[in-house]
Write an enzyme that holds these catalytic residues in place. Structure first.
Site, PDB file in Angstrom:
ATOM      1  N   HIS A  52       0.829  -1.203   0.000  1.00 44.84           N
ATOM      2  CA  HIS A  52       0.000   0.000   0.000  1.00 44.84           C
ATOM      3  C   HIS A  52       0.870   1.263   0.000  1.00 44.84           C
ATOM      4  O   HIS A  52       1.537   1.563   0.970  1.00 44.84           O
ATOM      5  CB  HIS A  52      -0.899  -0.019   1.240  1.00 44.84           C
ATOM      6  CG  HIS A  52      -1.863   1.104   1.333  1.00 44.84           C
ATOM      7  ND1 HIS A  52      -1.856   2.006   2.373  1.00 44.84           N
ATOM      8  CD2 HIS A  52      -2.881   1.469   0.522  1.00 44.84           C
ATOM      9  CE1 HIS A  52      -2.825   2.874   2.205  1.00 44.84           C
ATOM     10  NE2 HIS A  52      -3.466   2.578   1.092  1.00 44.84           N
ATOM     11  N   ARG A  53       0.895   1.953  -1.157  1.00 42.16           N
ATOM     12  CA  ARG A  53       1.747   3.133  -1.341  1.00 42.16           C
ATOM     13  C   ARG A  53       3.223   2.760  -1.161  1.00 42.16           C
ATOM     14  O   ARG A  53       4.038   3.552  -0.694  1.00 42.16           O
ATOM     15  CB  ARG A  53       1.344   4.259  -0.392  1.00 42.16           C
ATOM     16  CG  ARG A  53      -0.148   4.562  -0.388  1.00 42.16           C
ATOM     17  CD  ARG A  53      -0.527   5.631   0.617  1.00 42.16           C
ATOM     18  NE  ARG A  53      -1.977   5.630   0.840  1.00 42.16           N
ATOM     19  CZ  ARG A  53      -2.622   6.405   1.696  1.00 42.16           C
ATOM     20  NH1 ARG A  53      -1.944   7.276   2.434  1.00 42.16           N
ATOM     21  NH2 ARG A  53      -3.936   6.322   1.844  1.00 42.16           N
ATOM     22  N   GLU A  79       1.435  -0.651  -4.996  1.00 42.91           N
ATOM     23  CA  GLU A  79       0.209   0.125  -5.188  1.00 42.91           C
ATOM     24  C   GLU A  79       0.566   1.586  -5.388  1.00 42.91           C
ATOM     25  O   GLU A  79       1.382   2.143  -4.643  1.00 42.91           O
ATOM     26  CB  GLU A  79      -0.714  -0.029  -3.982  1.00 42.91           C
ATOM     27  CG  GLU A  79      -2.116   0.492  -4.226  1.00 42.91           C
ATOM     28  CD  GLU A  79      -2.411   1.780  -3.487  1.00 42.91           C
ATOM     29  OE1 GLU A  79      -3.514   2.327  -3.680  1.00 42.91           O
ATOM     30  OE2 GLU A  79      -1.547   2.254  -2.721  1.00 42.91           O
ATOM     31  N   ASP A  81      -1.107   5.423  -6.146  1.00 36.02           N
ATOM     32  CA  ASP A  81      -2.191   6.390  -6.326  1.00 36.02           C
ATOM     33  C   ASP A  81      -1.682   7.485  -7.259  1.00 36.02           C
ATOM     34  O   ASP A  81      -0.543   7.940  -7.122  1.00 36.02           O
ATOM     35  CB  ASP A  81      -2.589   7.023  -4.989  1.00 36.02           C
ATOM     36  CG  ASP A  81      -3.119   5.998  -3.998  1.00 36.02           C
ATOM     37  OD1 ASP A  81      -4.147   5.387  -4.296  1.00 36.02           O
ATOM     38  OD2 ASP A  81      -2.493   5.819  -2.933  1.00 36.02           O
ATOM     39  N   HIS A  94      -1.305  10.205  -2.779  1.00 33.89           N
ATOM     40  CA  HIS A  94      -2.655   9.765  -2.436  1.00 33.89           C
ATOM     41  C   HIS A  94      -3.662  10.909  -2.402  1.00 33.89           C
ATOM     42  O   HIS A  94      -4.743  10.828  -3.003  1.00 33.89           O
ATOM     43  CB  HIS A  94      -2.667   9.061  -1.075  1.00 33.89           C
ATOM     44  CG  HIS A  94      -4.029   8.612  -0.656  1.00 33.89           C
ATOM     45  ND1 HIS A  94      -4.881   9.403   0.086  1.00 33.89           N
ATOM     46  CD2 HIS A  94      -4.710   7.464  -0.911  1.00 33.89           C
ATOM     47  CE1 HIS A  94      -6.014   8.766   0.289  1.00 33.89           C
ATOM     48  NE2 HIS A  94      -5.943   7.585  -0.317  1.00 33.89           N
ATOM     49  N   GLU A 158      -4.198   3.015  -8.601  1.00 29.61           N
ATOM     50  CA  GLU A 158      -5.498   3.616  -8.305  1.00 29.61           C
ATOM     51  C   GLU A 158      -5.596   4.947  -9.046  1.00 29.61           C
ATOM     52  O   GLU A 158      -4.816   5.865  -8.795  1.00 29.61           O
ATOM     53  CB  GLU A 158      -5.726   3.840  -6.816  1.00 29.61           C
ATOM     54  CG  GLU A 158      -7.104   4.456  -6.575  1.00 29.61           C
ATOM     55  CD  GLU A 158      -7.519   4.559  -5.120  1.00 29.61           C
ATOM     56  OE1 GLU A 158      -8.536   5.229  -4.849  1.00 29.61           O
ATOM     57  OE2 GLU A 158      -6.830   3.988  -4.260  1.00 29.61           O
ATOM     58  N   GLN A 190      -7.502   0.253 -10.404  1.00 26.45           N
ATOM     59  CA  GLN A 190      -8.675   0.287  -9.530  1.00 26.45           C
ATOM     60  C   GLN A 190      -9.192   1.717  -9.409  1.00 26.45           C
ATOM     61  O   GLN A 190      -8.457   2.688  -9.598  1.00 26.45           O
ATOM     62  CB  GLN A 190      -8.332  -0.251  -8.143  1.00 26.45           C
ATOM     63  CG  GLN A 190      -7.309   0.591  -7.391  1.00 26.45           C
ATOM     64  CD  GLN A 190      -7.083   0.111  -5.969  1.00 26.45           C
ATOM     65  OE1 GLN A 190      -7.820  -0.720  -5.446  1.00 26.45           O
ATOM     66  NE2 GLN A 190      -6.063   0.642  -5.320  1.00 26.45           N
TER      67      GLN A 190
END
Length: 294
Positions: A52-53, A79, A81, A94, A158, A190
């Site tokens: 995550h990030r 991941e 963003d 993010h 994302e 996503q």
């Protein structure tokens, strides 16, 4: 005479066995992943470790250090963003504004890439974690991340925009050649916005898509909603606190993946794996790597 007949029968049986054991050209052309589900990143037999990030529990999120650590910790995906700068570059961050992570205020879209590159996005993290050795940190573009890792990692993107700018994302993915990844699911996109995902599905149908949800209470989707998701996505991303066994079972039974976010506790990771989720977002990919090896 009897001996001759017996020999003929044996020869006939041997011929049949030899003929049926020779694979056809079509069978020879099939990739190994068709037979070995573990080869596919999109298999329900796997529990994906999604950093995550990056390894954002160990380094400032969305920075080179965070992504490098995630790779070293054997995460299945990085991941990322994405937001769009004033001069239409895609940067990994993010929030739509800089207030939380940078030494400046304002929206990402109000600054050019050159201006954003001059900002520090790591001090806030090292202030909160004085035990960690500070590393100079700046925002990265999607191109820079791909250039840094190439085909050595998988990318879970994302898309934060909802205004038709998805063509910018697809242009970068095509130009960098990252869509030519040999691994099924080497790039996943996503979004919470279903219209954005449907647009991407039309523009680049080869990219697997994940529909994001954030349920305030217990997760639930109707048969009609699930049917609609299956038209454009291969799974859903869900806040892990809302998940329960019946829901996960229902989604898997409809041939969709279930990726849970964001889980930083080993006990909760174990519970989700037992529940049947097929992927876990975590700030600590090393925790999940260790857990999967036990």
């Amino acid at each position: 005479m009897k001996r001759t007949i017996a020999i003929l029968i044996i020869a006939l049986i041997f011929g049949i066995i030899m003929f049926t054991s020779i694979p056809s050209k079509e069978e020879e052309a099939l990739p190994v992943s068709i037979f070995n589900k573990q080869e596919s990143l999109l298999s329900k037999e796997r529990v994906l470790n999604i950093a995550h990030r990056g390894a954002s529990g160990h380094a400032p999120e969305h920075t080179a250090r965070s992504y490098q650590l995630a790779k070293e910790m054997e995460a299945d995906y990085l991941e990322i963003d994405l937001h769009v700068t004033k001069d239409k570059h895609l940067v990994a961050i993010h929030d739509k504004d800089l207030n939380r992570v940078a030494n400046k205020k304002g929206k990402v879209s109000d600054y050019t890439l050159a201006e954003l590159k001059m900002m520090d996005v790591g001090t806030w993290f090292y202030t909160q974690h004085p035990e960690k050795e500070p590393v100079s940190s700046q925002l990265m573009t999607l191109e820079e991340i791909i250039e840094m890792f190439g085909q050595e990692v998988n990318y879970y993107i994302e898309w934060k925009q909802a205004n038709g700018l998805e063509v910018l994302l697809l242009d970068v993915l095509r130009e960098t050649g990252i869509l030519q990844n040999d691994r099924e699911g080497g790039v996943i996109i996503q979004s919470f916005n279903d219209e954005t995902l449907k647009s991407i599905a039309k523009l680049e149908p080869s990219v697997p898509l994940i529909q994001l949800y954030s349920f305030k209470k217990s997760a639930e989707l109707t048969k009609r909603e699930i049917k609609e998701i299956k038209k454009y996505a291969i799974g859903i991303g869900v806040n892990y606190q809302s998940l329960h066994h019946d829901f996960v079972e229902k989604i898997l039974a409809n041939h969709l993946l279930v990726h849970a976010y964001t889980v930083n506790n080993e006990k909760e990771m174990k519970e989700l794996i037992q529940m049947g989720v097929t992927g876990i977002f975590t700030d600590f990919p090393d925790y999940l790597t260790k857990l999967k090896k036990e």
